[in-house]
Design an enzyme around this catalytic site. Sequence first.
Site, PDB file in Angstrom:
ATOM      1  N   ASP A  27      35.389  99.613  45.283  1.00  0.00           N
ATOM      2  CA  ASP A  27      35.846  98.289  44.850  1.00  0.00           C
ATOM      3  C   ASP A  27      34.836  97.184  45.107  1.00  0.00           C
ATOM      4  O   ASP A  27      35.098  96.018  44.803  1.00  0.00           O
ATOM      5  CB  ASP A  27      37.203  97.953  45.491  1.00  0.00           C
ATOM      6  CG  ASP A  27      37.127  97.747  46.997  1.00  0.00           C
ATOM      7  OD1 ASP A  27      36.017  97.699  47.554  1.00  0.00           O
ATOM      8  OD2 ASP A  27      38.200  97.640  47.627  1.00  0.00           O
ATOM      9  N   TYR A  40      30.947  65.512  47.744  1.00  0.00           N
ATOM     10  CA  TYR A  40      29.634  65.304  47.124  1.00  0.00           C
ATOM     11  C   TYR A  40      28.804  64.234  47.829  1.00  0.00           C
ATOM     12  O   TYR A  40      29.328  63.358  48.528  1.00  0.00           O
ATOM     13  CB  TYR A  40      29.809  64.923  45.650  1.00  0.00           C
ATOM     14  CG  TYR A  40      30.129  66.116  44.781  1.00  0.00           C
ATOM     15  CD1 TYR A  40      29.145  66.730  44.013  1.00  0.00           C
ATOM     16  CD2 TYR A  40      31.409  66.668  44.766  1.00  0.00           C
ATOM     17  CE1 TYR A  40      29.437  67.846  43.230  1.00  0.00           C
ATOM     18  CE2 TYR A  40      31.709  67.780  43.995  1.00  0.00           C
ATOM     19  CZ  TYR A  40      30.704  68.362  43.234  1.00  0.00           C
ATOM     20  OH  TYR A  40      30.988  69.476  42.479  1.00  0.00           O
ATOM     21  N   SER A  82      24.835  73.196  37.061  1.00  0.00           N
ATOM     22  CA  SER A  82      25.861  74.110  36.550  1.00  0.00           C
ATOM     23  C   SER A  82      25.220  75.365  35.982  1.00  0.00           C
ATOM     24  O   SER A  82      24.176  75.287  35.326  1.00  0.00           O
ATOM     25  CB  SER A  82      26.680  73.425  35.457  1.00  0.00           C
ATOM     26  OG  SER A  82      27.545  74.352  34.820  1.00  0.00           O
ATOM     27  N   HIS A 105      25.486  76.016  40.811  1.00  0.00           N
ATOM     28  CA  HIS A 105      26.855  76.270  41.236  1.00  0.00           C
ATOM     29  C   HIS A 105      27.228  77.740  41.018  1.00  0.00           C
ATOM     30  O   HIS A 105      26.789  78.362  40.040  1.00  0.00           O
ATOM     31  CB  HIS A 105      27.830  75.395  40.437  1.00  0.00           C
ATOM     32  CG  HIS A 105      28.308  74.188  41.173  1.00  0.00           C
ATOM     33  ND1 HIS A 105      27.479  73.130  41.444  1.00  0.00           N
ATOM     34  CD2 HIS A 105      29.520  73.866  41.701  1.00  0.00           C
ATOM     35  CE1 HIS A 105      28.173  72.201  42.097  1.00  0.00           C
ATOM     36  NE2 HIS A 105      29.410  72.633  42.275  1.00  0.00           N
ATOM     37  N   ASP A 148      31.830  97.466  43.690  1.00  0.00           N
ATOM     38  CA  ASP A 148      30.860  97.645  42.604  1.00  0.00           C
ATOM     39  C   ASP A 148      31.209  96.803  41.382  1.00  0.00           C
ATOM     40  O   ASP A 148      32.375  96.516  41.098  1.00  0.00           O
ATOM     41  CB  ASP A 148      30.792  99.120  42.208  1.00  0.00           C
ATOM     42  CG  ASP A 148      29.937  99.933  43.162  1.00  0.00           C
ATOM     43  OD1 ASP A 148      28.739  99.630  43.282  1.00  0.00           O
ATOM     44  OD2 ASP A 148      30.477 100.851  43.806  1.00  0.00           O
ATOM     45  N   HIS A 208      37.494  92.030  41.774  1.00  0.00           N
ATOM     46  CA  HIS A 208      36.387  92.527  40.976  1.00  0.00           C
ATOM     47  C   HIS A 208      35.277  93.047  41.884  1.00  0.00           C
ATOM     48  O   HIS A 208      34.847  94.192  41.776  1.00  0.00           O
ATOM     49  CB  HIS A 208      35.832  91.439  40.049  1.00  0.00           C
ATOM     50  CG  HIS A 208      34.703  91.918  39.194  1.00  0.00           C
ATOM     51  ND1 HIS A 208      33.660  91.104  38.814  1.00  0.00           N
ATOM     52  CD2 HIS A 208      34.440  93.128  38.668  1.00  0.00           C
ATOM     53  CE1 HIS A 208      32.809  91.804  38.072  1.00  0.00           C
ATOM     54  NE2 HIS A 208      33.257  93.037  37.970  1.00  0.00           N
ATOM     55  N   THR A 252      33.727  98.296  38.542  1.00  0.00           N
ATOM     56  CA  THR A 252      35.139  98.555  38.800  1.00  0.00           C
ATOM     57  C   THR A 252      35.932  97.258  38.851  1.00  0.00           C
ATOM     58  O   THR A 252      35.391  96.196  39.203  1.00  0.00           O
ATOM     59  CB  THR A 252      35.335  99.296  40.131  1.00  0.00           C
ATOM     60  OG1 THR A 252      34.865  98.469  41.199  1.00  0.00           O
ATOM     61  CG2 THR A 252      34.587 100.624  40.124  1.00  0.00           C
ATOM     62  N   GLU A 307      28.104  68.797  48.867  1.00  0.00           N
ATOM     63  CA  GLU A 307      27.423  69.190  47.632  1.00  0.00           C
ATOM     64  C   GLU A 307      26.444  68.076  47.267  1.00  0.00           C
ATOM     65  O   GLU A 307      26.851  66.970  46.917  1.00  0.00           O
ATOM     66  CB  GLU A 307      28.436  69.423  46.520  1.00  0.00           C
ATOM     67  CG  GLU A 307      29.580  70.352  46.944  1.00  0.00           C
ATOM     68  CD  GLU A 307      30.434  70.811  45.788  1.00  0.00           C
ATOM     69  OE1 GLU A 307      29.882  71.071  44.695  1.00  0.00           O
ATOM     70  OE2 GLU A 307      31.656  70.913  45.970  1.00  0.00           O
TER      71      GLU A 307
END
Length: 712
Positions: A650, A521, A323, A269, A652, A100, A655, A485
């Site tokens: 690719d 964590y 989250s 996250h 962006d 993506h 697209t 984390e």
Amino acid sequence: MWRTPTQESPVSPRPRPARTPRTGRLRAAAVALTGGLVLAATAPVAAFQSPATSATSANAASVAAQPYLVGRGIADVTGEPAEAGMMGYADLGQTSNGLHMRQRARAFVIVDRATDRRVLHVNADVGMIFQSVRDAVLARLTARFGDRYREANVMLTATHTHAGPGGFSHHNLYNITTLGYHDKTFRATVDGIVAAAERAEADLAPADLRVATTQLGNASANRSKRAYDRNPAADRAQFSAGGTDTASTTLQVLRDGRLDGVLNWFAVHATSMSTDNQLVSPDNKGYAGYLWEHEHEGVDYLDDSADPDFVASFAQTNSGDMSPNLDLRPGTGPTSDQFENTRIIGTRMVGAAQRSLTSPTRRLVGGVDSRLVHVDLADTLVDGQFTPDGQDHRTCPAAFGAAFAAGSTEDGGGGLPIFKEGKDGGNPLVKVVADALYTASPSLKACQAPKEVLLPVGALDLVQQKLPVQLVRIGDLYVVGMPAEVTIVSGLRLRRAVAEVMGVGIDKVLVQGYTNAYAHYVTTPEEYDAGEYEGASTLFGRYELPAFVQTVHGLAAHMKAGTTPPLGAKERDRSAGQVPSLQGKVVVDDPHLFKKFGDVLTAPSAAYDVGQRVQVEFSGAHPNNHLRHGSTYLTVERKVGASWQRVADDGDWETRFRWRRDGISASRITITWDVPRGTPAGSYRIRYFGDARSLLGTVRPVSGTSPTFAVR
């Protein structure tokens, strides 16, 4: 470049002033900063000075006005976009099948002009920074720059996207979903981080640094509220009523009074993209960087030879229980569309950071410094001054609790259906399963209590236990580099420890998670007792956070005293023991029957309106043959006169590039383009670029071009 600003963004794209060529010369010192201090050269005084004195005074004025050298760099870290298990959710079914948006590394080198001390900060759009990656980067930097970059002054951190290919750790636990080690993704990660660092070093120029904090309250939710509520009221009073850390802290880089880059820290996250997604994506943090750099500042990522003009790095802080899924279900909130959620949360982060440009800022003053130690968290004695009961305690060899197997249900983490969050997993079968899996060491069970030990990953040598902890100073801003984390209250206690030693306000200390290594964590002892996913994933027992607090307290004491602590024993090198994965391995590429590479299998329609999706399919090759860093798998082009002008690639948002195997060795490449608002009417085409492997192992470039279509 035709997009209009979205409604989510409070700041419209700004026209950029003409830029002077960067030739390495020092810039003028006199600058006027919006809302800040006006710094002017004292020409009348200089007129009565000798040339040598005048030059010395001018240099002193320059250093006073811009006391730092700052360089910026961006580079591609995209891993294997096809047939690679993705890193983060531990879901064996989540395997990459396309792209993506590209993953990128964003680097800042900051140098104190008075002492030449420097730090390198690199934020990469990857799931984690592993010790294997850090060691390889340090070796490359040493070969290139000698001792300029060392253990203590290199800070590598991850955005923690869960939509990137994995397999680049040297610890086997993290290569399960990739069925082994992926050297190509490992090298892509290391090469990109090093390239970003080298570009930042080459970009050094005098700078003034400012920091501002704004509030962002609609971009995160506490996914472990029951555990958070166990903390003392005094701790919870530092955060919103909903238990979120709303602080968005932005470091502004100004060179000759012009904003040339920002480094932002906000706790959320990078899990807007769910386990259903199989396209490589930098998620909300990476989209935020893209939005400011490309959409607002016109940065062209394919123009490697040019100054990037602007770098916007969106790093993590104590986001362990924060989250982006505001409805606390995977892929939900603000909407039910995970792609739209990625865009919205990223845009809101940019909005909060851009509000800092018109908010009160604090000019950073003072030097640059750094400290780092490696701590054996499997067996650390924690002094009583750092523990809740005032007694000495020890940490434990690493182990997961039962709730770890349930995954983070709010963010879509993988898990087994019999395991639920909460103490003992909320299921009587948990103890049976845990006892069956682990019966050897009562002492470990006692040390990890009240956690129900599910898997002794330390004893099995599956995770890192000797961990780097870092403290970086930039002026009077302190950043704690944590290899895990960190929940927001854990972050608060770490910040307090540094602030107390350094004698500064807590607002001048940040905690940055996902830094230099990865060890799951860090929860408070109170949160640990709740038995939620985060507590079950706090590997080293109830006193892990106090051990880290003790460590950063010691680092701060050394920094204040000007002394250097012993580095400590590092994790051993595991590079020679990696078993290559067969996942995504290409034997041979063939075009479809009666077709050539690049032939169009499905043509676009004749015309499209703004907002519609254009789709083209090509007979192509496996994308893992060549990751095309500094290049692209696709372009969208507009006809301008007699030539074609690239308008998207690719990297962006609009697209998408999808790969699918047809038969044994043919690849179907599907490229889509969502025609954005503001797109001019005209003639367009889509081009595909790939690389095909023969049976003999040679790889050659292939390409294809769609028929022309109109945008109305």
